[in-house]
Design a protein around this motif. Sequence first.
Motif: not given
Lengths: 144, 333, 320, 276
Positions: D70-77
Amino acid sequence: MSVREGWRPKIVAFCCNWCSYAGADLAGTSRIPYPASVRIIRVPCSGRVNPVFVVRALQRGADGVLVAGCHPGDCHYSTGNLYARRRLLVTRRLLAYMGIEPERLRLCWVSASEGERFAKVIEEMTAVLEKLGPVQQLREEGPP
Amino acid sequence: MKLVRGSDMLRWLRRCGEGRRWVVPAKEDRHWLFAERDGPVVFPPDYRNATVGPKGWLLPRSEPILYYRWTGGRVSVTPAQGWRPQVIYGVRPCDLKAIALLDSIMASEPWPETQYLTRRAHTVLVGMACTAASSCCFCTSMGVHPAESYAADLMIYPLQGEEYGVAAFSEVGREWLAQLEGEEADAAFSPAVPALSLPMPTSLEDLPGWLERRFDDPGWQRLAWRCLSCGLCAYLCPTCYCYGISDVDRGGAGRRVRWWDACTLPDFSRMAGGHDPRPTTTERVRQRIMHKLAYHPARQGEILCTGCGRCIEYCPMGIHLPAALRLLGGDGR
Amino acid sequence: MSWALPAVDALAARLLEDRLVDAVLGWARDPDLPWQRYPHRVDEPSRVGELVWDPFCAPGLAKLVFRMTEGGLKLGVLARGCDALGVWRLIHDRRIARENVYLLGLPCPGMADGVRVWEECPEAFDAAGWEDHGSHWVAVPTGIRLPKERFLLDKCLQCQVRWPRQCDEVLAVQGGSWNPFCEDRYRQVRQLEELPLPQRFDFWRGWFERCLRCFACRQVCPACNCESCSLDQFEPNWLEREVGVATQFIFHFTRALHVAGRCVDCGECQRACPVGFPLGALNRKMMKDMEDLFGVREPFVPQESEPLGEFALDDPDEFR
Amino acid sequence: MNPAPLVPAVGEVVEVRPETASGDIKTLRVRLPEEDRFSFRPGQCAMLSVFGVGECMISISSPPTRPEELEFSVKRVGRVTAALHELEPGECIGIRGPYGNGFPVEELRGKGLLVVAGGIGLAPLRSLVNYVVDRREEYGPMRIVYGARTPQDLCFKEEIFRSWPGVPQVEVHLTVDQGDEEWTGPVGLVPSFLEELAPSPEGVVALTCGPPIMIKFVLEALQNLGFDDHQVLTTLELKMQCGIGKCGRCNIGSRYVCVDGPVFSLKELRQMPAEY
């Protein structure tokens, strides 16, 4: 809870960067023996010590908390230690009022040249804490 | 229904509940709450309902979901087992109805909340019909009846003096009742009449629609300006169930805990980036009331208020359901 | 002494008419609940009749003044002793601009627990007005007497700040700060101090178990006015959301220390707490220590500087 | 039925790939043990956790047609996303899900697709795009309109520049708010760029995700282009703690984003209160 075999009190010591940390350092370099049960945390000034640090330490495994700062008049920031004294006086009394032995919190003045004094304070405090035993009030239950 | 004397009833209950934790209404200082005791008790005449209801014994203020431990870069996870067989005794119909509502929420698909449901399955609820109302009770306005059993396994009806009627409403209840020596009889029970009868702007069926049409009503602001953003109403409310999850880390090991949250608290829906769809008390108070009276009915067909009256009695600033209904109804105050 | 409602109305109307204030904050009757008074704001002289001043005005107003005046609103506040001190707390904390509040002092004879009166003596609410007879409130014209000993709110039983101090104007009726029901502010503190240490802990632990940590005590408190509270922080997470003895201790310990020397003894925390947690016993312990240790006189009266924001060279040094 | 829905499975991070030059967006490739794998549909999410820090809901950016990882694209917030960014290959990660409704891939079959995304908003749509790429013959033509603040902020560069444009009946249109020396493509905001492109609504469903302000104007643009409310799907994000419709905070009116969403049609959205 009975005191475990071989239990030794743990002390968290908040040492001011300018005097007491150097004092503790001197105790070490001068090979003055003192109990190994102390964990030193360097703070910029004894005035940096928030009372909640004290409770947090007691909650997480310390049996006593020492705050060591410059002698009155010698504070690097001129008066930080005097604010600390007021604040910790009240803290200590509140701890006692809420059922935590006040002896678990101590404030002392240790200058950079007082390695021996630092060792003595730790020794005294260790002796007091040995009598008191571990903090029972604030410990939390671990996983089953 | 079986008729029984109070002392016999307590003996019978105690025997049936052997080995279970007893959670009963207890008066500590001046406040009633549900506390662990060694058995059931007879209520003094001044007991009407507890300040803090039995909710916390099914959905605790905080409880571990899992324990984790890191060893050599790997983590092992153990689900928490947080239940003990228990009897909750002396629960009033408003709280019983609330438990029935919590049951239906926690059991809802697609993800039934098994931790709650397991604890619930090991709980016997002994209800107590109301013979006296407190001044803030308004159950009947919300369609709840002060002698109805709802989620109860057993229901106790105080009759004359020392005499009680007991009836069963579940398998466990019937098993227990079979062990009670007493005559089977019909006794007339006259329940308390709630002190407050709310002037409802519309029928209960139409209430969700009535409220939804008032989503942008200035009445919300006139109600919510004095809200202090504490969580008192939600924590005392028997049907408020919203929770939060966070990790309690103790250096390499710890637990993930679930705790009561409240939509009236400022950070309830504030996102990590700072965006908050409900930034002021107006939106938050509206959310709480709309959730109870409009959103939940739309989802599961039932109003999420049982008229226990706790928000009326305890909100320090006098924000409560009747006030909301009136303000939205157009009276300018 | 009478609860001079017409006089209060007249004063409020005058403030609005003279444009001294944009609005007046006081109390109003809840139309559905005869015993309840809630904080109410009046913007026009013609509506001052909505205000009420009788023995059931329980809510404290100070904390509300904070948010209300944020936009520069000039607010007249009906202020009892407790409200006035609370507003001054906020003024000294730079949360309220002094020029934005007009304090209309009302000497307070103590407030009744409305629910209790409603349950035991509902006919009391037929009164057209009230008189204060020291140990009783007396309804006019019905003559119904409510003994204060029985009906005073907890916070008012223990109150020693009845007289509205530092107000712009005080409604001229007699009255004073003296509360016959509270001879010694520190009675409970002394009792607790005398308990052996383990019993003291047990006392608080019993309350920790009952505290729901709903934060009503914090939210209602005029001294708890930080923009963001350290107890809400996640990093560092001083107060974990898990509820246990240690976290409850941290909560109550920190709350007490953060209002040490700043608490105005208004008793609102005590009133707001749904489970009756003795918050006053913590607050007053801090006050007592301010007096004992640092010689602060009247530590509940807000000053420009706070006892813990200063020091003396000869402060006691009792750490041995 | 999962015996404890809030207890995550433990997976392993296989790769951590920065998407942007500033490193504020990273894609985590994660492998779950065989017994914990789940099937999902594009647009669904999973709750990721770093034990000791916490959990957060992230949309699955890989397609169900490639189920091994699985791939997850995460923005750092915030806290948790920062901890996710610090993970390294080989480290453990908690995963539970899949949550939400996802895109209605059955209903979309045979239709043309207009994918409109901004910034990290391409992540959930990327799952759909690759799903369609893998089952190309089942769907009509697909147009992808994607924008970011700068060329550096465009995510999934390998796909948007190389692999997708090479797929039959797939068009990729890129725009940036602000170009740089190397950028030769269009410069402008996504909504106006979309109106310039003027795609026909005939037999097409538009799917959009991005920052709230972009979504707002894209919805207007689509309306101007003649798209009907039921032809427009969007995917939303609110604060979530449980993911299973129980913690009570991600509601918009009576709908929970975690179970009834995150994908809503514009038609549904218009019936919901504007509280998101």
